[in-house]
Enzyme design. Structure first.
Site, PDB file in Angstrom:
ATOM      1  N   ASP A 180       0.865  -1.182   0.000  1.00  0.00           N
ATOM      2  CA  ASP A 180       0.000   0.000   0.000  1.00  0.00           C
ATOM      3  C   ASP A 180       0.901   1.231   0.000  1.00  0.00           C
ATOM      4  OD1 ASP A 180      -1.891   1.979   0.435  1.00  0.00           O
ATOM      5  OD2 ASP A 180      -2.988   0.840   1.933  1.00  0.00           O
ATOM      6  N   ASP A 211      -3.294   7.455  -3.269  1.00  0.00           N
ATOM      7  CA  ASP A 211      -3.208   6.340  -2.319  1.00  0.00           C
ATOM      8  C   ASP A 211      -3.641   5.093  -3.085  1.00  0.00           C
ATOM      9  OD1 ASP A 211      -3.457   4.613  -0.139  1.00  0.00           O
ATOM     10  OD2 ASP A 211      -4.992   5.794   0.898  1.00  0.00           O
ATOM     11  N   HIS A 247     -11.804   6.482   1.677  1.00  0.00           N
ATOM     12  CA  HIS A 247     -11.873   7.796   2.320  1.00  0.00           C
ATOM     13  C   HIS A 247     -11.727   8.933   1.332  1.00  0.00           C
ATOM     14  CE1 HIS A 247      -7.414   7.416   2.059  1.00  0.00           C
ATOM     15  NE2 HIS A 247      -7.690   6.162   2.265  1.00  0.00           N
ATOM     16  N   HIS A 255      -7.410  11.262   5.251  1.00  0.00           N
ATOM     17  CA  HIS A 255      -8.779  10.857   5.597  1.00  0.00           C
ATOM     18  C   HIS A 255      -9.562  12.121   5.911  1.00  0.00           C
ATOM     19  CE1 HIS A 255      -8.207   6.380   6.073  1.00  0.00           C
ATOM     20  NE2 HIS A 255      -6.977   6.812   5.903  1.00  0.00           N
ATOM     21  N   GLU A 290     -10.886   1.199  -1.129  1.00  0.00           N
ATOM     22  CA  GLU A 290     -10.006   0.081  -0.813  1.00  0.00           C
ATOM     23  C   GLU A 290     -10.746  -1.120  -0.252  1.00  0.00           C
ATOM     24  OE1 GLU A 290      -7.116   1.174   2.322  1.00  0.00           O
ATOM     25  OE2 GLU A 290      -8.051   3.142   2.291  1.00  0.00           O
ATOM     26  N   GLU A 334      -6.537  -1.176  -3.945  1.00  0.00           N
ATOM     27  CA  GLU A 334      -6.951   0.216  -3.714  1.00  0.00           C
ATOM     28  C   GLU A 334      -6.529   1.111  -4.865  1.00  0.00           C
ATOM     29  OE1 GLU A 334      -5.040   2.102  -0.325  1.00  0.00           O
ATOM     30  OE2 GLU A 334      -6.565   3.684  -0.234  1.00  0.00           O
TER      31      GLU A 334
END
Ligand code: MN
Ligand code: MN
Length: 301
Positions: A85, A96, A156, A164, A189, A280
């Site tokens: 990640d 992300d 998020h 977030h 994700e 993700e």
């Protein structure tokens, strides 16, 4: 969204994609996790961005928030399922993204479940759609493979320097009627597991974040202000501070954490010790739908 911002997200997308592609090319059983984390983080820097958080390596039942520690001696185990990640940012604009690698073909379906869930989420996201509807699509896809989504992990909303930023994209239908809006950026994700579908905090912490602007009277102000200037409000790990403060920085961070000057993210472990896969991507919401910034799904094919 302005064309300048779209251009930054295009750059971030290609940097993150290259870093994940590179990770796939070097990862193998026996590889030190420290080496893996540092090489991927360097690759992000070479691409012209900064890591938005330390590279997370989640092995088997470890779902998230583990990064290599200073002098970490652990290696990628045989027959494991490994989540990579990564985050990259330019001027606080964040991407992300995560992929899962399997070193045993038995786990391929678990990964496919998370990938299909991400695909279902992508097709369901457009302005006006409640976030719980995206969660319902994620859950349905994962359950169709006979697995469970992890219910207490979510995607998020992302804002500048804010990983977030309030709204969440659940991995099941949690009844949240908040709507997705045009111009927003979301990380989505899906996590699939053959365990219980929940993660627990473990006592171990490897990733931290500054909670407020440091004041000169704070303990270890030199370390706090260095973090504030170089990393800002985004997550970091003591590994990133060694070149400046030496190995003893681990004790300093420990102290600042226990005294409440910095926030720590506990390593998250699947409650039933099930295996966990994660896929993700970051999406820009346009009038016509969700545009994947990295296009991680194409890396998994
Ligand atoms: Mn992530
Ligand atoms: Mn995320």
């Amino acid at each position: 969204m302005s064309t300048d911002l779209l251009r930054i997200y295009e750059r971030l997308g290609s940097i993150a994609r290259d870093a994940l592609d590179y990770a796939l090319s070097i990862i193998e059983p026996g590889m030190p996790i420290l080496e893996l984390c540092e090489k991927i983080e360097d690759r992000i820097r070479q691409g012209g961005a900064k890591p938005a958080f330390p590279v997370n390596i989640g092995i088997n039942e470890v779902a998230a928030h583990y990064t290599a520690t200073i002098g970490d001696r652990s290696v990628i185990p045989r027959d494991s399922v490994v989540k990579i990640d990564i985050g990259a940012h330019i001027d606080g604009y964040i991407v992300d993204a995560a992929i899962t690698v399997s070193f045993n073909p038995m786990y391929n379906q678990l990964i496919k479940a998370a990938a299909k869930a991400l695909e279902a989420a992508q097709f369901s996201m457009r302005p006006g759609v409640p976030v719980s509807m995206v969660g319902a699509q994620i859950e349905r896809a994962i359950r169709s493979f006979g697995f469970k989504p992890i219910q207490n992990l979510t995607g998020h909303l992302i804002r500048r320097y804010e990983l977030h930023a309030g709204k969440s994209i659940p991995n099941y239908d949690n009844g949240d009627r908040q709507r997705i809006l045009e111009g927003e950026v979301y990380a989505v994700e899906p996590f699939s597991t053959n365990g219980s579908g929940y993660v627990d905090d473990s006592p171990s912490v490897t990733i931290y974040r500054l909670m407020k602007n440091p004041k000169p009277k704070d303990p270890h102000y030199d370390v706090l202000s260095y973090i504030n200037n170089e990393i800002g409000p985004l997550p970091f790990t003591p590994r990133w501070l060694v070149h400046r403060f030496g190995n003893d920085v681990v004790k300093v961070i420990d102290e600042l954490y226990s005294r409440g000057y910095i926030y720590g993210y506990p390593v998250l472990i699947e409650h039933g010790r099930g295996l966990v896969a994660q896929v993700e991507d970051t999406f820009v919401i346009t009038r016509d739908g969700a545009i994947p910034v990295v296009n991680v799904l194409s890396l998994l094919r």
